[in-house]
Design an enzyme around this catalytic site. Structure first.
Site, PDB file in Angstrom:
ATOM      1  N   TYR A 154     -11.348   5.111   3.092  1.00  0.00           N
ATOM      2  CA  TYR A 154     -12.378   4.806   4.076  1.00  0.00           C
ATOM      3  C   TYR A 154     -13.362   5.947   4.304  1.00  0.00           C
ATOM      4  CZ  TYR A 154     -10.401   0.291   4.812  1.00  0.00           C
ATOM      5  OH  TYR A 154      -9.997  -1.007   4.602  1.00  0.00           O
ATOM      6  N   ALA A 173      -4.937  -0.926  -2.303  1.00  0.00           N
ATOM      7  CA  ALA A 173      -4.156  -0.252  -1.260  1.00  0.00           C
ATOM      8  C   ALA A 173      -5.078   0.042  -0.081  1.00  0.00           C
ATOM      9  CB  ALA A 173      -3.553   1.038  -1.799  1.00  0.00           C
ATOM     10  N   LYS A 174      -4.632  -0.331   1.096  1.00  0.00           N
ATOM     11  CA  LYS A 174      -5.432  -0.073   2.299  1.00  0.00           C
ATOM     12  C   LYS A 174      -5.035   1.304   2.817  1.00  0.00           C
ATOM     13  CE  LYS A 174      -6.927  -2.420   6.560  1.00  0.00           C
ATOM     14  NZ  LYS A 174      -8.339  -2.628   6.185  1.00  0.00           N
ATOM     15  N   ALA A 175      -5.613   2.319   2.188  1.00  0.00           N
ATOM     16  CA  ALA A 175      -5.249   3.707   2.470  1.00  0.00           C
ATOM     17  C   ALA A 175      -6.351   4.397   3.257  1.00  0.00           C
ATOM     18  CB  ALA A 175      -5.006   4.459   1.161  1.00  0.00           C
ATOM     19  N   SER A 232       0.834  -1.204   0.000  1.00  0.00           N
ATOM     20  CA  SER A 232       0.000   0.000   0.000  1.00  0.00           C
ATOM     21  C   SER A 232       0.870   1.256   0.000  1.00  0.00           C
ATOM     22  CB  SER A 232      -0.930   0.007   1.219  1.00  0.00           C
ATOM     23  OG  SER A 232      -1.810  -1.094   1.213  1.00  0.00           O
TER      24      SER A 232
END
Length: 320
Positions: free
Chosen positions: A161, A155-157, A61
């Site tokens: 969220y 990508a866990k950005a 990420s």
């Protein structure tokens, strides 16, 4: 929920001492990447579930957004283990986060911004409460996931969220436990913070990783465990109406684990209780932590006993 210690920029420090400035770049522009990890109490002691895989995704990420973490994957893994020992925890939800810090405003600061790295460990139970046993009531959200060429969903950005907040808030206002989003093409994507599985005629189906979803590690684990149980899994495009004709539905994620869905848009799923395939997968998953399921893939990373040298200075002095 707070614990005594967290890890921040290379040091274990008291929770209250980890602060950031209001000009921190991530506060203004969402320039953070993070992970959610679980530590489970097992008969052999506390153990992370797939720690190395989570850390690897954290680095992937960061690479997408050109964020230089400044530590190796091995160093982050070691810090995660050290934090649990420092807090003397048997189980935990762990949040490593990497973010651009205070270095001037602007979408891209002229001289760059320093990168902060922190890891928090929290006492956190089931994400959706007793829904993990009884089933969750969910709705299809009016908010859609971004198209793949707008924000990279793999990508866990942190910025991703904001979409999840809209989906979850709409669901709560409607009296639901969670919301499910459609993708840019009107097909099923994922929950606000979970991946989605449907069961129809004994076959598991889940939206593909091209559907604007996060390629979840728990999702991957369920697909693997399903194969162990002899279940067929199809990763395929699914229309919204598939939710209403499914025999079982469940959602997966580090926080949600494996949570059954008992209704969608007030329509009962199956018998309105967790179905046999959902229960079998729950047993296989949670069995990894109580010994019923053999950890043949080395998914558990045991924390081990703390040594005095690994403890924060205040506690080292207390033990001296």
């Amino acid at each position: 929920m707070n614990t005594a210690f967290l890890w921040h920029n290379g040091q274990i420090k008291p929770w209250a001492d980890a602060t950031c400035h209001v000009s921190t770049h991530a506060l203004h522009y969402g320039s953070s990447v993070f992970e959610g990890e679980r530590v489970y109490a097992t008969p052999q002691g506390p153990a992370y579930f797939r720690l190395a895989d989570h850390t690897s995704r954290l680095f992937e990420s960061a690479r997408v957004y050109d964020i230089e973490i400044g530590y190796s994957e091995d160093e982050i893994n070691a810090a995660c283990l050290e934090l649990i020992r420092a807090n003397q925890m048997d189980s935990a939800y762990v949040r490593p986060i990497v973010f651009r810090g205070a270095g001037g405003l602007g979408v891209l600061p002229k001289n760059g911004a320093p990168v902060d790295v922190a890891i928090m460990a929290l006492n956190w139970g089931a994400y959706l409460g007793d829904a993990v046993e009884k089933g969750a009531d969910v709705c299809v959200s009016s908010w859609h996931r971004p198209a793949p060429n707008t924000l990279p969903s793999w990508a866990k950005a942190g910025g991703n969220y904001l979409s999840s907040q809209l989906i979850a808030a709409e669901a709560r206002r409607g009296g639901y436990d969670e919301g499910i989003a459609l993708g840019h093409n009107g097909l099923l994507s994922e929950g606000a913070g979970e991946n989605l599985f449907l069961v129809r005629k004994g076959k598991l189906m889940t939206p593909p990783t091209s559907a604007g979803i996060l390629a979840g590690i728990t999702r991957d684990s369920v697909i693997t465990l399903a194969a162990d149980l002899g279940l067929t899994v199809e990763e395929r495009d699914l229309p919204r109406e598939a939710l209403y004709s499914s025999d079982e539905i469940f959602m997966t994620g580090t926080a949600a684990e494996i949570t059954p869905v008992r209704s969608v848009d007030r329509k009962i799923v199956g018998a309105g209780t967790p179905g046999p395939i959902t229960k079998a997968l729950q047993q296989a998953f949670f069995g990894l932590f109580d010994g019923r399921t053999n950890d043949c893939r080395g998914w558990l990373e045991f924390v081990g006993e703390p040594g005095v040298a690994q403890l924060p200075a205040a506690r080292r002095e207390a033990l001296a």
